[in-house]
Write an enzyme that holds these catalytic residues in place. Structure first.
Site, PDB file in Angstrom:
ATOM      1  N   ASP A 235       0.875  -1.172   0.000  1.00 47.98           N
ATOM      2  CA  ASP A 235       0.000   0.000   0.000  1.00 47.98           C
ATOM      3  C   ASP A 235       0.916   1.226   0.000  1.00 47.98           C
ATOM      4  O   ASP A 235       2.104   1.135   0.346  1.00 47.98           O
ATOM      5  CB  ASP A 235      -0.961   0.001   1.193  1.00 47.98           C
ATOM      6  CG  ASP A 235      -2.172   0.916   0.926  1.00 47.98           C
ATOM      7  OD1 ASP A 235      -2.085   1.785   0.026  1.00 47.98           O
ATOM      8  OD2 ASP A 235      -3.203   0.766   1.612  1.00 47.98           O
TER       9      ASP A 235
HETATM   10  C1  BGC Z   1      -5.024   3.377   0.113  1.00 50.15           C
HETATM   11  C2  BGC Z   1      -5.102   2.416  -1.062  1.00 50.15           C
HETATM   12  C3  BGC Z   1      -4.847   3.153  -2.341  1.00 50.15           C
HETATM   13  C4  BGC Z   1      -3.505   3.848  -2.252  1.00 50.15           C
HETATM   14  C5  BGC Z   1      -3.151   4.619  -3.501  1.00 50.15           C
HETATM   15  C6  BGC Z   1      -3.772   4.224   0.088  1.00 50.15           C
HETATM   16  O1  BGC Z   1      -3.862   5.273   1.014  1.00 50.15           O
HETATM   17  O2  BGC Z   1      -5.084   2.645   1.312  1.00 50.15           O
HETATM   18  O3  BGC Z   1      -6.355   1.789  -1.084  1.00 50.15           O
HETATM   19  O4  BGC Z   1      -4.910   2.259  -3.419  1.00 50.15           O
HETATM   20  O5  BGC Z   1      -3.538   4.771  -1.181  1.00 50.15           O
HETATM   21  O6  BGC Z   1      -3.946   5.743  -3.609  1.00 50.15           O
END
Ligand code: BGC
Length: 853
Positions: A235
């Site tokens: 993530d």
């Molecule tokens: C989120 C993800 C997301 C990623 C990219 C993170 O803060 O938890 O779900 O895909 O950011 O934006």
């Protein structure tokens, strides 16, 4: 070198063989916020990733880069229709291609473990089987069109508070049977090309570690046991280590170009701490992803261009029609006394559309899933377009439900240097030298990635002209390090030195607000406001500042607005009240602390209902909110966060052009004290999954409590009689196949039912399995299968429902395998988890499953 695991691997492995260690490691960290590095020597193009579950945002972070805004995932799940979800996945793929995106960061298959979870709207359901079925369909739709899915957030990231630090503590059975289950099922059914490791950590007794370092779950379960062959992507900014994460099975650190791998990982490989073979395996996984998405060319040649070379046209009526259909079909008709709905337009003279969400609908949840919509149709616009011209439609807010005032704009703000409308921003470097600036027209001053490295401070200056006599409410919102002065006097300051954390907890788009009241007499009042902001360095998210300037002029109180709305309702033939949540309530980055409707909306409903008994209430929310008047209003609809076609979809439902055939994918409580898991937040760094396998409706069944509306509930335009259920005469499965590794096979039930009502309709036939209660802690009943059928008025139909073998199984912690305890299993067939109409026994003996009706 790694041995070839898949048939086509040999050729990919031979490509990797020629590459030096530095070049290989370079590929394992993003090149930027959304892009991966290219490597022409491998024929590898730069892959592009983008969020997410409500549409495809794209990579420009520009509000003008618009796209399709679909209903939020819980609305999609509410249709209980995998065919529909698959079509949505296909539409996402076309959007991805149009925006040059190769991998969409969706679907999210975490569970709605608690109604207060911030990302509840972004997840499908409280039930693992429904979640998996819908998510697998979205993945199939996406990947059929050559765009990769990224199944996220692996695993047990079901809360937001302190999400980069907490550990979810859960026992192995709960992990396997509930939280890993959707990941396992989607992998088995739809083979997504990538998986995202969550921010949070898991303590399952065997290992306690952040998910980017969880060897047991990433390497042993996901990759070795389940055979997942794609890359595990971190993530965003989740990776906090080099060796631990590299060894555990993480393959790609996002975003980049900086991060904990790079040269440090090269050194760790050289020092023998990380085998080079592991690095090769990570590169191989990325090559497989590139091959699957069509971005792997011939080594040494220019890699293939993004499929955007054949850019699809911008979405139009066909795509809008699909989103309208999903929103209407997912709408849940919770209650419909005396068939008040659907409305008959010919019999209507006037409609009063009332409520804070009638005026300002909440179309999508906040956070990384946010998509700037290509168009939006408000509830008022949709209704106006659908109602005959002579029907009078009036719109009334009925009180404010937001704490934040609207953004200031227009005549309110002036650049102090020129007097022109807007806010002046001056950019300063570290020495305090002015190096640039701009003027913006409104008070929403958020920007990331927008500053040159030299910019260290942004100073916003504006003169506000307040004209209406009375008390004006000003609000300033800032994060990080800042200083705010009003007419030269400091009124607020901040010294929060955090960096990327300010993005991850959503302070960036949801800053704390400072309230200022200013009294204006007969003469207009001018005040000078200066907001001095230090640029926040937020790692891969770049550099940002956030400042909001909000303003509410003197106006009626909520009490007065409610009285006005009630009077309008009394004068109308029918009142439609749209209540709900908003961007202050449901978002990534934080959890709620309660489930009440914000503001005075309960009061509003009661007053309108007292004024006009023909009141229809529409709930515009993704997650449960308490509706203390739910059983007093004659008609009640749950319309979710419905996406861009909100107004058309609601009009279709209200006027009977579409059947609201949704069924709740979660349980709606009637009292806060009944909620099985009322708190999402970690305590001492731990989110304790003490409820074990009893999640959602299973917990309600175990406690024997009556919710406001149960899981699976939803009416429609017709009525159904459940006639019979049959298992095939010969037992179709043996105990052996009930323990098959992927949980495949299972039973096929045939359910006969009749549409006994006056209109065609769609029914969701639900099957709940009651396992033997013989000492093992098992749910009272669990959702084991469902099927959606259509029938004309008066017609009889058969629904074939597949009950997978896995529904019968439990995870045996001793043998580390799935096991079907023998005994009497009962299959209940019904319209919801609490409206069970038929049953059939499926005794599981040591050798076979038998049937007894
Ligand atoms: C989120 C993800 C997301 C990623 C990219 C993170 O803060 O938890 O779900 O895909 O950011 O934006």
């Amino acid at each position: 070198m790694i041995p070839a695991a898949l048939p086509d691997d040999a050729e990919l492995i031979s490509r990797i063989r020629g590459l030096d260690l530095e070049s290989k490691v370079r590929l394992l960290t993003g090149a930027s916020l959304w892009r991966l590095p290219a490597e022409p020597r491998l024929g590898l193009a730069a892959l592009t990733m983008s969020d997410g579950p409500q549409g495809v945002r794209g990579t420009l972070d520009d509000p003008a880069d618009t796209g399709l805004l679909a209903p939020a995932p819980s609305a999609v799940a509410a249709a209980w229709d995998t065919g529909l979800a698959e079509r949505l996945g296909e539409a996402f793929a076309t959007e991805a291609r149009r925006k040059g995106v190769d991998v969409v960061l969706a679907p999210a298959v975490n569970l709605q473990r608690t109604p207060v979870a911030g990302r509840h709207f972004e997840y499908f359901s409280e039930d693992p089987l429904l979640t998996a079925a819908v998510a697998a369909a979205v993945v199939r739709g996406l990947q059929r069109r050559g765009v990769g899915a990224c199944l996220k957030h692996f695993v047990a990231n079901d809360s937001e508070t302190d999400r980069t630090r907490y550990r979810a503590r859960l026992d192995e059975r709960t992990l396997r049977e509930v939280y890993l289950a959707p990941f396992e099922q989607v992998l088995a059914e739809a083979a997504p090309w990538s998986v995202m490791a969550a921010y949070s950590g898991v303590d399952d007794g065997a290992q306690s570690a952040p998910m980017t370092e969880h060897t047991r779950l990433l390497r042993e379960v996901l990759k070795q046991e389940w055979g997942f062959a794609g890359p595990v992507v971190s993530d965003w900014s989740a990776t906090g280590s080099t060796v631990a994460s590299a060894l555990a099975g993480l393959d790609l650190v996002m975003p980049g170009p900086h991060g904990p791998w790079g040269e440090t990982l090269v050194a760790a490989v050289r020092a023998g701490e990380v085998p080079e073979q592991l690095v090769d395996d990570k590169v191989l996984r990325l090559l497989r992803l590139a091959r699957d998405t069509g971005r792997l060319g011939t080594p040494g040649h220019n890699p293939p261009p993004s499929a955007a070379s054949a850019v699809p046209a911008a979405p139009g009526p066909e795509e809008f029609g699909l989103l309208r259909e999903v929103a209407a079909r997912g709408t849940v008709l919770l209650r419909n006394q005396q068939d008040l709905l659907p409305l008959v337009p010919e019999r209507l003279g006037s409609v009063a559309l009332i409520g804070p969400n009638a005026v300002d609908p909440y179309l999508q949840g906040g956070g990384s899933a946010f998509v700037p919509a290509i168009r939006t149709v408000s509830f008022a616009e949709g209704l106006r377009a659908a109602l005959p011209e002579q029907v009078h439609l009036s719109v009334h807010r009925g009180g404010d439900s937001r704490l934040g005032a609207p953004f200031g704009s227009g005549d309110l703000l002036a650049d102090p240097d020129t007097g022109a409308p807007g806010v002046r921003a001056d950019f300063f470097d570290a020495d305090g030298t002015l190096i640039g600036g701009e003027v913006r027209r409104d008070g929403d001053w958020s920007a990331y990635g927008a500053f040159t490295l030299a910019t260290r401070r942004v100073v916003l200056r504006m003169v506000l002209t307040l004209t209406e006599p009375g008390t004006h409410r000003l609000q300033v919102g800032c994060v990080g390090r800042f200083r705010v002065t009003l007419d030269g006097e400091e009124i607020w300051s901040g010294d929060d030195d955090r960096g990327v954390e300010l993005v991850l907890d959503s302070s960036f788009h949801h800053p704390p607000l400072k309230d200022i009241e200013l009294y204006v007499g007969d003469e207009p009042r001018r005040v000078a406001l200066v907001v001095d902001l230090t640029v926040v360095e937020s790692g891969g998210y770049n550099r940002f500042v956030t400042a909001q300037l909000r303003h509410a002029p003197p106006g009626p109180t909520s009490y007065e607005e409610i009285a006005e709305a009630a009077a309008a309702a009394a004068a109308a033939d029918v009142a439609v009240v749209v209540v709900g949540t908003n961007e202050e309530v449901e978002s990534e980055g934080w959890d709620r602390t309660g489930i009440d409707l914000p503001g005075h909306q309960n009061d509003l409903v009661r007053k309108v209902l007292a004024a006009n008994p023909r009141t229809i209430v529409v709930v515009n929310a993704g997650a449960p909110v308490l509706l203390p008047w739910a059983h007093e209003v004659p008609a009640l609809l749950w319309a979710w966060l419905p996406g861009q076609e909100a107004g058309h979809a609601l009009a279709d439902v209200l006027l009977g052009r579409a059947e609201p055939s949704g069924r709740l994918p979660w349980t709606l409580p009637s009292r806060p004290e009944d909620v099985p898991v009322p708190d999402a937040r970690p305590h001492d760094g731990i989110v304790d999954y003490a409820e074990g396998v009893h999640v959602g409706h299973r917990a309600w069944d175990r406690a024997g409590l009556v919710p406001a509306f149960p899981f699976g509930h939803g009416l429609g335009w017709t009525h159904w009689s459940y006639e019979s259920v049959a298992l095939p005469p010969e037992p179709p499965v043996s105990a052996a196949s009930l323990t098959s590794p992927a949980g495949g096979d299972g039973l096929k039930l045939t359910v006969e039912l009749t549409n006994t009502g006056p209109r065609p309709g769609r029914e969701v036939v639900q099957v709940y399995l009651e396992p033997p209660q013989d000492g093992v802690d098992r749910p009272v009943r669990l959702l084991a299968g469902f099927a959606t059928v259509l029938a004309e008025a008066g017609a009889r139909v058969s629904a074939e429902v597949h009950v997978p073998a896995r529904s019968f199984q439990i995870w045996d912690t001793e043998t580390q395998s799935w096991h079907t305890p023998p005994g009497r299993y009962r299959l209940h067939i019904g319209r919801s988890s609490r409206d069970l109409r038929l049953a059939v026994d499926a005794p599981v003996g040591p050798h076979r499953v038998g049937t007894r009706c």
